[in-house]
Design a protein around this motif. Structure first.
Motif, PDB file in Angstrom:
ATOM      1  N   PHE A  40       0.821  -1.208   0.000  1.00  0.00           N
ATOM      2  CA  PHE A  40       0.000   0.000   0.000  1.00  0.00           C
ATOM      3  C   PHE A  40       0.860   1.265   0.000  1.00  0.00           C
ATOM      4  N   ALA A  41       2.133   1.132  -0.395  1.00  0.00           N
ATOM      5  CA  ALA A  41       3.073   2.252  -0.528  1.00  0.00           C
ATOM      6  C   ALA A  41       3.261   3.021   0.778  1.00  0.00           C
ATOM      7  N   VAL A  42       3.195   2.302   1.904  1.00  0.00           N
ATOM      8  CA  VAL A  42       3.403   2.934   3.207  1.00  0.00           C
ATOM      9  C   VAL A  42       4.897   2.969   3.495  1.00  0.00           C
ATOM     10  N   ALA A  72      -6.494   4.129  -0.117  1.00  0.00           N
ATOM     11  CA  ALA A  72      -7.577   3.742   0.791  1.00  0.00           C
ATOM     12  C   ALA A  72      -8.571   2.814   0.096  1.00  0.00           C
ATOM     13  N   ARG A  73      -8.911   3.125  -1.143  1.00  0.00           N
ATOM     14  CA  ARG A  73      -9.837   2.252  -1.893  1.00  0.00           C
ATOM     15  C   ARG A  73      -9.224   0.867  -2.104  1.00  0.00           C
ATOM     16  N   LYS A  74      -7.942   0.834  -2.436  1.00  0.00           N
ATOM     17  CA  LYS A  74      -7.241  -0.442  -2.644  1.00  0.00           C
ATOM     18  C   LYS A  74      -7.240  -1.265  -1.352  1.00  0.00           C
ATOM     19  N   TYR A  75      -6.960  -0.616  -0.231  1.00  0.00           N
ATOM     20  CA  TYR A  75      -6.955  -1.282   1.069  1.00  0.00           C
ATOM     21  C   TYR A  75      -8.352  -1.803   1.421  1.00  0.00           C
ATOM     22  N   LEU A 103      -9.766   4.692   6.052  1.00  0.00           N
ATOM     23  CA  LEU A 103      -8.888   5.655   6.715  1.00  0.00           C
ATOM     24  C   LEU A 103      -9.292   5.877   8.169  1.00  0.00           C
ATOM     25  N   GLY A 104     -10.250   5.099   8.643  1.00  0.00           N
ATOM     26  CA  GLY A 104     -10.730   5.280  10.003  1.00  0.00           C
ATOM     27  C   GLY A 104     -11.745   6.392  10.064  1.00  0.00           C
ATOM     28  N   PRO A 105     -12.090   6.808  11.281  1.00  0.00           N
ATOM     29  CA  PRO A 105     -13.060   7.894  11.407  1.00  0.00           C
ATOM     30  C   PRO A 105     -12.553   9.131  10.669  1.00  0.00           C
TER      31      PRO A 105
END
Length: 116
Positions: A40-42, A72-75, A103-105
């Motif tokens: 995820f390129a982190v 985010a969509r990929k995750y 991405l959480g809240p």
């Protein structure tokens, strides 16, 4: 690089389970976690546990090398074995479903300072 900061409420009584998850990610599942983050390129991620009068928060700070929304969509769409396990842990500990809120809240930056 983009910086993403999220705060996840930690469900009551889940602090020890969070620490167990961190131990797994840092120990026996370290290689899988590394592949997960690279996919995820982190470039970097850190988690911070904050105790508040309203309960504990896990604050995640992530540096991502690709556009955040696309990542985010990929995750959210991923169902690879480790990814599914990881997302299930997030949901179990926080009540936040990464398939729905990857991405959480929602977070809004309301202040920023840069020394010049």
């Amino acid at each position: 690089m983009s910086l993403v900061v999220r705060a996840f409420p930690l469900l009551p009584g889940k602090e020890q389970e969070l620490r167990q998850l961190v131990a797994e990610l840092s120990g026996p599942r370290r290689a899988e976690a590394g592949e997960f983050y690279r996919s995820f390129a982190v470039a970097h991620e850190s988690w911070h546990l904050q105790q508040t009068p309203n309960g504990a928060l896990v604050i995640g700070v992530t540096e991502i090398g690709e556009p955040v929304e696309a990542t985010a969509r990929k995750y959210a769409a991923s169902n690879r074995l480790f990814d599914r396990w990881f997302k299930d842990q997030v949901k179990r500990l926080t009540g936040i479903d990464p398939d729905i809120e990857p991405l959480g809240p929602p977070t809004e930056e309301v202040f920023s300072f840069t020394a010049r």
